[in-house]
Design a protein around this motif. Structure first.
Motif, short mmCIF file in Angstrom:
data_model
loop_
_atom_site.label_atom_id
_atom_site.label_comp_id
_atom_site.label_asym_id
_atom_site.label_seq_id
_atom_site.Cartn_x
_atom_site.Cartn_y
_atom_site.Cartn_z
N ASP A 82 -0.47 4.26 -0.64
CA ASP A 82 -1.32 5.37 -0.19
C ASP A 82 -2.48 4.77 0.59
O ASP A 82 -3.46 4.30 0.01
CB ASP A 82 -1.83 6.16 -1.40
CG ASP A 82 -2.77 7.30 -0.99
OD1 ASP A 82 -2.96 7.52 0.22
OD2 ASP A 82 -3.33 7.95 -1.90
N ASP A 83 -2.36 4.80 1.92
CA ASP A 83 -3.42 4.22 2.75
C ASP A 83 -4.75 4.93 2.58
O ASP A 83 -5.80 4.37 2.90
CB ASP A 83 -3.00 4.26 4.22
CG ASP A 83 -1.93 3.22 4.55
OD1 ASP A 83 -1.67 2.36 3.68
OD2 ASP A 83 -1.36 3.28 5.65
N GLY A 84 -4.71 6.15 2.07
CA GLY A 84 -5.95 6.91 1.94
C GLY A 84 -6.59 6.85 0.57
O GLY A 84 -7.59 7.53 0.33
N LYS A 100 -3.55 -5.14 6.14
CA LYS A 100 -4.93 -5.14 5.69
C LYS A 100 -5.14 -4.19 4.51
O LYS A 100 -5.95 -4.44 3.63
CB LYS A 100 -5.84 -4.74 6.86
CG LYS A 100 -7.31 -4.98 6.65
CD LYS A 100 -8.07 -4.71 7.93
CE LYS A 100 -9.54 -5.05 7.79
NZ LYS A 100 -10.28 -4.82 9.06
N LYS A 101 -4.37 -3.09 4.50
CA LYS A 101 -4.55 -2.10 3.44
C LYS A 101 -3.76 -2.42 2.18
O LYS A 101 -3.81 -1.69 1.20
CB LYS A 101 -4.19 -0.72 3.98
CG LYS A 101 -5.24 -0.21 4.96
CD LYS A 101 -4.99 1.21 5.40
CE LYS A 101 -6.12 1.69 6.31
NZ LYS A 101 -5.90 3.07 6.80
N GLN A 102 -3.02 -3.53 2.20
CA GLN A 102 -2.41 -3.99 0.97
C GLN A 102 -3.49 -4.51 0.03
O GLN A 102 -4.55 -4.95 0.46
CB GLN A 102 -1.43 -5.13 1.25
CG GLN A 102 -0.23 -4.75 2.07
CD GLN A 102 0.63 -5.95 2.43
OE1 GLN A 102 0.29 -7.07 2.08
NE2 GLN A 102 1.72 -5.72 3.13
N LYS A 140 -10.71 -0.41 -0.21
CA LYS A 140 -9.42 -0.32 0.44
C LYS A 140 -9.52 -0.91 1.84
O LYS A 140 -10.31 -0.45 2.68
CB LYS A 140 -8.98 1.15 0.52
CG LYS A 140 -7.59 1.35 1.12
CD LYS A 140 -6.51 0.94 0.15
CE LYS A 140 -5.13 1.32 0.67
NZ LYS A 140 -4.07 1.00 -0.30
N GLY A 141 -8.76 -1.97 2.12
CA GLY A 141 -8.76 -2.60 3.43
C GLY A 141 -9.94 -3.52 3.68
O GLY A 141 -10.11 -4.01 4.78
N SER A 190 0.84 -1.19 0.00
CA SER A 190 0.00 0.00 0.00
C SER A 190 0.87 1.24 0.00
O SER A 190 1.56 1.53 0.97
CB SER A 190 -0.93 0.01 1.23
OG SER A 190 -1.69 1.19 1.25
N ASP A 204 -3.06 -3.55 10.50
CA ASP A 204 -3.67 -2.53 9.65
C ASP A 204 -2.88 -2.30 8.37
O ASP A 204 -3.45 -2.14 7.30
CB ASP A 204 -3.82 -1.22 10.43
CG ASP A 204 -4.73 -0.22 9.72
OD1 ASP A 204 -5.88 -0.59 9.42
OD2 ASP A 204 -4.29 0.90 9.47
N SER A 205 -1.55 -2.27 8.47
CA SER A 205 -0.74 -2.04 7.28
C SER A 205 -0.88 -3.19 6.30
O SER A 205 -0.92 -2.99 5.08
CB SER A 205 0.73 -1.86 7.66
OG SER A 205 1.24 -3.03 8.28
#
Length: 955
Positions: free
Chosen positions: A149-151, A362-364, A168-169, A147, A359-360
């Motif tokens: 850009d998590d946003g 999960k957002k992949q 996302k996520g 990821s 969380d990191s």
């Protein structure tokens, strides 16, 4: 830094495509459209499709599979690219995109032409697990990405019913089922997309299946005993069963005993009963747990004494899934309770869970495919999200222009049982002067025991051709339901069977359907090319001579049997002509659509094809096919879910989508209310809600790509919903007429969809990607470039919140008053009105009142300019029913507004077509903050003549 550089130009490859280059211990095979790199993790191949699209394949075999893609079409295009080596990576670069393969891990990274990193595969994120099915060897594969850009917002994946938005996520399982359409394509607000070329069961997000509760939690029953939850079943006759439940998994019928649901008590009458599952769950770790709740009947879920799922309902034969998340602490026991009121003889309930994921991680972005020859995907880059969808259509095919009548209103119900019902219904619309273009004849127009005969039951439909001719005489069209299903007694079944083109599992297992005494039948194998030709040939022999205009391809998942587990579903369609159903599970609807599109274009090449299918897949748009959202329920939450479902489907690259306005499966309370009204003429509370639900749904439906009502009884014709003096009737008729007033605008959007790869139904994030607050807005959208639509989906609501993106201005469609962007406003939404706003700088083209798309209003076209910024719009016109537009027979008139000079310029007309108006008039209306005009498309303005020459008008 040592750089070894190769130049590979289209049509002028410097070295032989069979020559290998050894550099830094990597083996590089250059070929005419890319490279293959041998890495420690296996072979990685990059193929250049065009300047913005690169195909990535990876395998642990000695070479790549060479099977033809079902979804990607050969382009025949050659694109210039360069190959270079920098340190441990090998780069392929076009004029707009670079991709690098890391020599050690084989991970691929994508960059724009300026070197900005766009997306990166995770080191070690590629996995192959050998899988053999029916003698065919393949792999279950996983590919993960970092990821960056998590946003970011990620949209697409088809159409799903859990009311989720922005993947996302999040997690989604990709398979086809009634109300669920899976398309393995996503688009990011980072202006890239991934088309995952797989036809098997896939997953987005977590590559594993959901776990049973007992695998993630320690369970305690209602008395505190460890190991289970407590299930209490109370039947309407007073019988009570109390059981210990090691899991809440009652989600499908038992193979070999399709009268019962797996794990539920067999000697219990569920209809009218009340069931409670209760106890405590003790997490084995701390974090956010993602649940999936499977439900039929009325169900409510409580965790930690909080209602986490408000009461939801689905009919007994067509359950649904809903997702929710709960934060829990390790070793902290919390109560769990499911309250369930089944309202059918068969009932379904399930609660499963994913354990917390970092969380990191999960957002992949992670893709998983159950059975593939290799990892195979296409990276698509663009300047905006429209560019990315254009790239998807470059790969999978352009969307033809639908027939113009398809943009009008369609009336349907389950079902018109007689020829008289069809004609009297259509005639009633014409008598009341309510616009309509299409009437749909649903299933069982054949004799009860003759499914698949393609023959009308002449006792109920004595003159099918005369019926169709009569609708045509009223400027209408007829669509008919055709299933890929055949009873074993029909000649059509026998014709398929003689050639080995029937799925025989349902016959082998003696699965009978729900009609009458229950009949034996199955589905044909659409993966066999000659079977597809035969399917069309049978339709061509029986339906085409009647003058049928369009095809409703129902149950094309294929839905051989409702409510069975996925493994059994695959068994029932196994084997396909291409191989095991495990490998080709998801693409049936695409193959079936190809049969009809190719067939009709061969048999009647001058008439536009139109298909509506209950399922879909990547590439569906090239076959002039739309999808509807299946047999959804008549609930407010289901109406709400259609907004995000339709938007995600649109961003999946397939532009034409519709839904059953009002919902298909009807709650008993609405049925009872209509019956009471028919006896007494009184509107009770449930009927009052039913009418408001339909009103709000029609308002929403008028601003979908296709406008269509359908469902079980009570009937969905407006005059059967409410009397003429009722606000429901008035509003539904008003928005039907407005739809037709906007036909020039809507049909121009159809032209843009074909020529410019446009998307008609647009999430806010598409047009306002710069405003990150739009990424999570799932209940309002743009309908074309001008209109912001905000459906009302709560009973009794007379206002709702609307977000207006920053750096924009908006006019209330009804009052002309302006609102500044960059804020959320609580806007009025009276019973009869959907909140509707027009973006400043828009040019909205509308026509007069007409009764069908075939009718040409004698009034001038109204051109409304909404001031406040520059704007432009292209009016597109053609003959509406044939393929002459493919030969260049159409017209385009570009209209440009300059705010500084308040000037509207009409360009010289581009193109011409038979029957075109060479001289016409435009009624020009300007709306400004200082001069608000409500309902401006019906206002009188400046009349300007236009003969096809460039014209300027000062406003």
């Amino acid at each position: 830094m040592r750089a070894l550089r190769f130049i590979c130009m289209a049509g002028a490859l410097i070295a032989s495509s069979f020559a290998y280059c050894f550099a830094n211990n990597k083996i590089i095979n250059r070929h005419s459209d890319g490279i293959t790199v041998k890495t420690s993790s296996g072979l990685v191949r990059l193929k250049v499709v065009d300047d913005r699209i690169i195909r990535v394949s990876a395998t642990q075999e000695k070479d790549f599979a060479d099977s033809k893609s079902l979804i990607v079409l050969p382009t025949g295009k050659k694109t210039a690219f360069t190959v270079s080596e920098v340190k441990d990576s090998v780069f392929v670069a076009t004029s707009e995109l670079k991709a690098a393969v890391a020599g050690k891990s084989g991970a691929v990274t994508f960059f724009d032409s300026q070197g900005r990193k766009i997306l990166q595969e995770r080191d070690g994120g590629r996995r192959f697990v050998p899988r053999t099915v029916d003698g065919t060897d393949a792999f279950s594969v996983t590919q993960s990405f970092v990821s960056l850009d998590d946003g970011e917002g990620i949209f697409g994946l088809g159409q799903h019913q859990a009311n989720e938005w922005n993947y996302k996520g999040k997690n989604e399982e990709l398979f086809q089922y009634n109300t669920k359409v899976s398309v393995p394509f996503i688009v990011s607000t980072g202006n890239y997309g991934i088309l995952w070329d797989s036809y098997s069961l896939c997953r987005w997000g977590n590559p594993t299946d959901y776990s049973q509760l007992g695998e993630v939690f320690t369970l305690y029953n209602k008395d505190g005993k460890k190991g289970t939850l407590t299930g209490t079943y109370r039947a309407s006759d007073g019988k009570t069963i109390v059981r210990e439940e090691p899991q809440i998994y009652f989600e499908h019928l038992i193979r070999g005993d399709l009268s019962h649901v797996v794990n539920l008590p067999h000697d219990f009458k569920f209809s009218g009963s009340k069931v409670v599952y209760e106890g405590e769950i003790e997490p084995k770790e701390t974090g956010v747990f993602d649940f999936i709740h499977y439900y039929s009947g009325y169900q409510t879920v409580f965790i930690d004494s909080k209602k986490v799922v408000d009461t939801r309902w689905r009919t007994a034969w067509n359950p649904n899934s809903y997702k929710f998340s709960v934060s829990l602490e390790k070793k902290k026991r919390v109560p769990v309770r499911i309250e369930w009121e089944p309202n059918g003889g068969v009932a379904y309930c399930g609660l499963r869970v994913y354990a917390p994921v970092d969380d990191s991680r999960k957002k992949q972005m992670t893709w998983w495919g159950e059975m593939q020859d290799m990892i195979d995907y296409y990276f698509v880059y663009g300047e905006n999200m429209d560019d990315v969808i254009s790239g998807y259509r470059t790969l999978t095919g352009k969307a033809p222009i639908m027939p113009k009548w398809a943009m009008g209103y369609w009336q349907s119900r389950e079902k018109y049982n007689t020829q008289k019902e069809v004609l009297s219904t259509f005639n009633e619309f014409r008598r009341r002067r309510i616009p309509i273009d299409n009437i749909v004849i649903d299933w069982l127009h054949w004799k009860q025991d003759s499914w698949g005969s393609h023959e009308f039951d002449l006792k109920r439909f004595p003159d099918p051709k005369g019926m169709v001719d009569s609708v045509h005489a009223m400027n209408g069209r007829v669509m008919i339901s055709v299933w890929p299903k055949f009873y074993t007694t029909t000649e059509h079944y026998k014709e398929f069977d003689r050639n080995g083109w029937m799925y025989k599992g349902a016959v082998r297992d003696s699965i009978r359907d729900w009609v009458g005494p229950g009949y034996l039948g199955s589905f044909y194998d659409a993966y066999a090319p000659e079977a597809r030709k035969l399917f069309w040939s049978q339709m061509n022999d029986h339906y085409m001579p009647l003058g049928i205009d369009a095809w409703w391809m129902d149950a094309s998942e294929p839905n051989i049997r409702d409510c069975i587990d996925i493994e059994y579903r695959k068994d029932l369609m196994n084997p396909t002509a291409l191989g095991p159903a495990d490998k080709y599970f998801n693409a049936y609807a695409l193959m079936n659509a190809e049969a009809i599109y190719d067939g009709q274009r061969g048999a009647d090449p001058d008439r536009r094809v139109f298909l509506l299918t209950r399922s879909g897949f990547a590439g569906l748009q090239r076959y002039s096919t739309a999808t509807w959202s299946g047999d959804i329920a008549t609930r407010w939450e289901d109406m709400e879910a259609q907004i995000s479902a339709g938007l995600n489907f649109a961003v999946s690259g397939i532009p034409y989508w519709t839904m059953d306005i009002g919902g298909f499966c009807v709650e008993d309370r609405y049925v009872a209310a209509q019956k009471e009204f028919n006896k007494t003429g009184k509107e009770n509370d449930n009927l009052k809600e039913w009418r408001e639900l339909n009103t709000r749904w029609y308002q929403f439906g008028a601003f979908a790509p296709l406008f269509r009502a359908h469902g079980q009884w009570p009937f969905r014709e407006v005059f059967n919903i409410a009397p003429e003096n009722h606000p429901a009737y008035k509003s539904i008729v008003e928005y039907t007429r407005l739809r037709y007033n906007l036909m020039p605008y809507i049909y121009s959007l159809a032209g843009m969809t074909h020529f410019d790869d446009y998307t008609i139904m647009r999430p806010m994030a598409m047009d306002f990607t710069y405003d990150r607050l739009t990424y999570n807005i799932k209940d309002q959208y743009m309908f074309g470039p001008a209109l912001l639509v905000a459906p009302v989906y709560k009973y009794g609501a007379r206002s709702r919140k609307v977000y207006f993106p920053e750096n924009s201005r908006w006019y209330d469609f009804y009052t002309g008053e302006m609102t500044e962007g960059g804020r959320t406003v609580d806007v009025d939404a009276p019973y009869g009105r959907i909140p509707l706003f027009v973006r400043a700088g828009s040019i909205l083209v509308a026509g007069g009142d007409i009764q069908s798309a075939a009718e040409d209003s004698s009034e001038p076209l109204t051109v409304v300019v909404y001031g406040g910024r520059d704007g432009e719009f292209t009016l597109y016109e053609d003959e509406g029913i044939n393929y002459n537009y493919e030969k260049g027979k159409y017209s385009k008139i570009l209209m440009k507004y300059d705010e500084a000079t308040s000037t509207l310029t009409f360009s010289g007309r581009e193109g011409e077509y038979p029957g075109m108006k060479t001289v016409r008039q435009f009624n020009i209306v300007k709306v400004a903050a200082s001069d608000p005009v409500g309902n401006a498309i019906r206002a009188k303005g400046k009349i300007v003549g236009y003969d096809g020459s460039a014209t300027q008008v000062r406003l």
